[in-house]
Design a protein around this motif. Structure first.
Motif, PDB file in Angstrom:
ATOM      1  N   LYS A  36       0.838  -1.198   0.000  1.00 24.29           N
ATOM      2  CA  LYS A  36       0.000   0.000   0.000  1.00 24.29           C
ATOM      3  C   LYS A  36       0.878   1.256   0.000  1.00 24.29           C
ATOM      4  O   LYS A  36       1.833   1.322  -0.764  1.00 24.29           O
ATOM      5  CB  LYS A  36      -0.990  -0.050   1.167  1.00 24.29           C
ATOM      6  CG  LYS A  36      -1.937  -1.258   1.039  1.00 24.29           C
ATOM      7  CD  LYS A  36      -3.035  -1.253   2.065  1.00 24.29           C
ATOM      8  CE  LYS A  36      -3.958  -2.460   1.838  1.00 24.29           C
ATOM      9  NZ  LYS A  36      -5.024  -2.534   2.857  1.00 24.29           N
ATOM     10  N   ASP A  37       0.602   2.242   0.847  1.00 25.86           N
ATOM     11  CA  ASP A  37       1.307   3.521   0.763  1.00 25.86           C
ATOM     12  C   ASP A  37       2.518   3.624   1.673  1.00 25.86           C
ATOM     13  O   ASP A  37       3.203   4.649   1.683  1.00 25.86           O
ATOM     14  CB  ASP A  37       0.349   4.669   1.117  1.00 25.86           C
ATOM     15  CG  ASP A  37      -0.748   4.835   0.091  1.00 25.86           C
ATOM     16  OD1 ASP A  37      -0.528   4.473  -1.084  1.00 25.86           O
ATOM     17  OD2 ASP A  37      -1.839   5.327   0.458  1.00 25.86           O
ATOM     18  N   GLN A  82       6.021   4.647   0.217  1.00 26.62           N
ATOM     19  CA  GLN A  82       6.044   6.063  -0.172  1.00 26.62           C
ATOM     20  C   GLN A  82       6.119   6.963   1.052  1.00 26.62           C
ATOM     21  O   GLN A  82       6.875   7.954   1.068  1.00 26.62           O
ATOM     22  CB  GLN A  82       4.792   6.397  -0.984  1.00 26.62           C
ATOM     23  CG  GLN A  82       4.772   7.832  -1.520  1.00 26.62           C
ATOM     24  CD  GLN A  82       5.795   8.071  -2.597  1.00 26.62           C
ATOM     25  OE1 GLN A  82       5.719   7.476  -3.659  1.00 26.62           O
ATOM     26  NE2 GLN A  82       6.760   8.967  -2.340  1.00 26.62           N
ATOM     27  N   GLN A  83       5.375   6.632   2.083  1.00 30.28           N
ATOM     28  CA  GLN A  83       5.393   7.434   3.309  1.00 30.28           C
ATOM     29  C   GLN A  83       6.780   7.433   3.942  1.00 30.28           C
ATOM     30  O   GLN A  83       7.270   8.476   4.394  1.00 30.28           O
ATOM     31  CB  GLN A  83       4.353   6.902   4.290  1.00 30.28           C
ATOM     32  CG  GLN A  83       2.919   7.113   3.848  1.00 30.28           C
ATOM     33  CD  GLN A  83       1.909   6.359   4.691  1.00 30.28           C
ATOM     34  OE1 GLN A  83       2.271   5.698   5.660  1.00 30.28           O
ATOM     35  NE2 GLN A  83       0.641   6.441   4.329  1.00 30.28           N
TER      36      GLN A  83
END
Length: 279
Positions: free
Chosen positions: A48-49, A52-53
């Motif tokens: 998921k994210d 990137q985080q």
């Protein structure tokens, strides 16, 4: 995340493969490059994210990919079982070939940090031991160094859940061939021969900085995994997260990001005792 791309490689054990991958913050060419290695049922999409985080929090560049058998990468043939040394083959054949294919060669070693979760953490440990000239260091989340009863029991329960609930449908969101992904992982972990699998001797030769993190409530492994790293890699930093299960990036993302960014930005230095309990 950036658009998905595919790298085509060939290895002795798997033949030709197509591996899906995505760059994160690709323009940051001078920043540390975090290469994310997913868990036993993971993929590019299943992260998921979080990658990137983490890359945004530290100002890093990232590279996320799905191993063969997972996500949109070449699936495992349904009549093929993963061998006991499947993680060794991933670390010593597939991962270096993939990095070469996407232009991350030995010349980039000073910027490359592996970030591996569960099986991906074990692969990161094996790569770190085998190719010290290809990375700056590694971060491993809930890695396995040996097989424990709790691991086998939890994986057996997951098999039942897969067969009796909608878990197959949920996993199909993240894998083009969910049967390939699930049974490749489940069959080898429940194979009695796999009980002898052990990485303790391999990790003892790791030279580069190593951060190992595990949740104290991990349902797939005990703190014996962390204690083994601390005992065999004297320079490693070990962090035990309270109120955290097998997936620190989901259960304790803030504490995890703080620990990783601090470690990488510090060049992997361990200030004092390597074994710490996060607040």
């Amino acid at each position: 995340m950036s658009d998905t791309q595919f790298a085509r490689i060939e290895t002795a054990s798997h033949g030709p493969l197509s591996l899906e991958y995505r760059w994160l913050n690709r323009e940051r060419t001078d920043a540390p490059l975090l290469v994310f290695l997913h868990e036993g049922l993971g993929s590019v999409a299943m992260w998921k994210d979080w990658p990137q985080q983490l890359c945004d929090a530290g100002g890093y560049r990232g590279l996320v990919f799905s191993r063969n058998g997972y996500g949109r990468s070449t699936p495992r043939p349904h009549d093929e079982k993963w061998p006991v040394d499947f993680m060794h083959k991933q670390a010593r054949e597939v991962l270096p070939a993939f990095l070469d294919a996407v232009g991350v060669g030995p010349e980039a070693a000073g910027r490359v940090w592996l970030v591996g979760h569960s099986d991906g953490g074990s692969i990161a440990l094996l790569f770190s031991a085998a190719f010290p000239d290809r990375l700056a260091g590694a971060v491993v989340l809930a890695p396995h160094l040996f097989v424990e009863d709790v691991s086998v029991e939890s994986i057996a329960k997951t098999k039942t859940v897969f067969e009796t609930t909608d878990l197959r449908t949920k996993l199909a969101r993240y894998h083009d061939d969910v049967e390939s992904a699930f049974w490749g992982w489940n069959d080898i972990w429940l194979n009695p021969a796999f009980r002898e699998w052990n990485l303790v001797g391999a990790v003892a030769s790791i030279e580069k900085p190593l951060l190992a993190i595990q949740g104290e409530d991990d349902e797939y492994g005990t703190m014996a995994q962390m204690d083994s790293i601390a005992a065999n890699v004297s320079h490693a930093k070990v962090v035990k997260l309270p109120d955290c299960g097998h997936s620190p990036h989901r259960d304790a993302p803030e504490a995890l990001a703080q620990a990783i960014v601090s470690f990488i930005d510090g060049g992997g230095a361990v200030e004092a005792s390597g074994d710490q309990r996060a607040a």
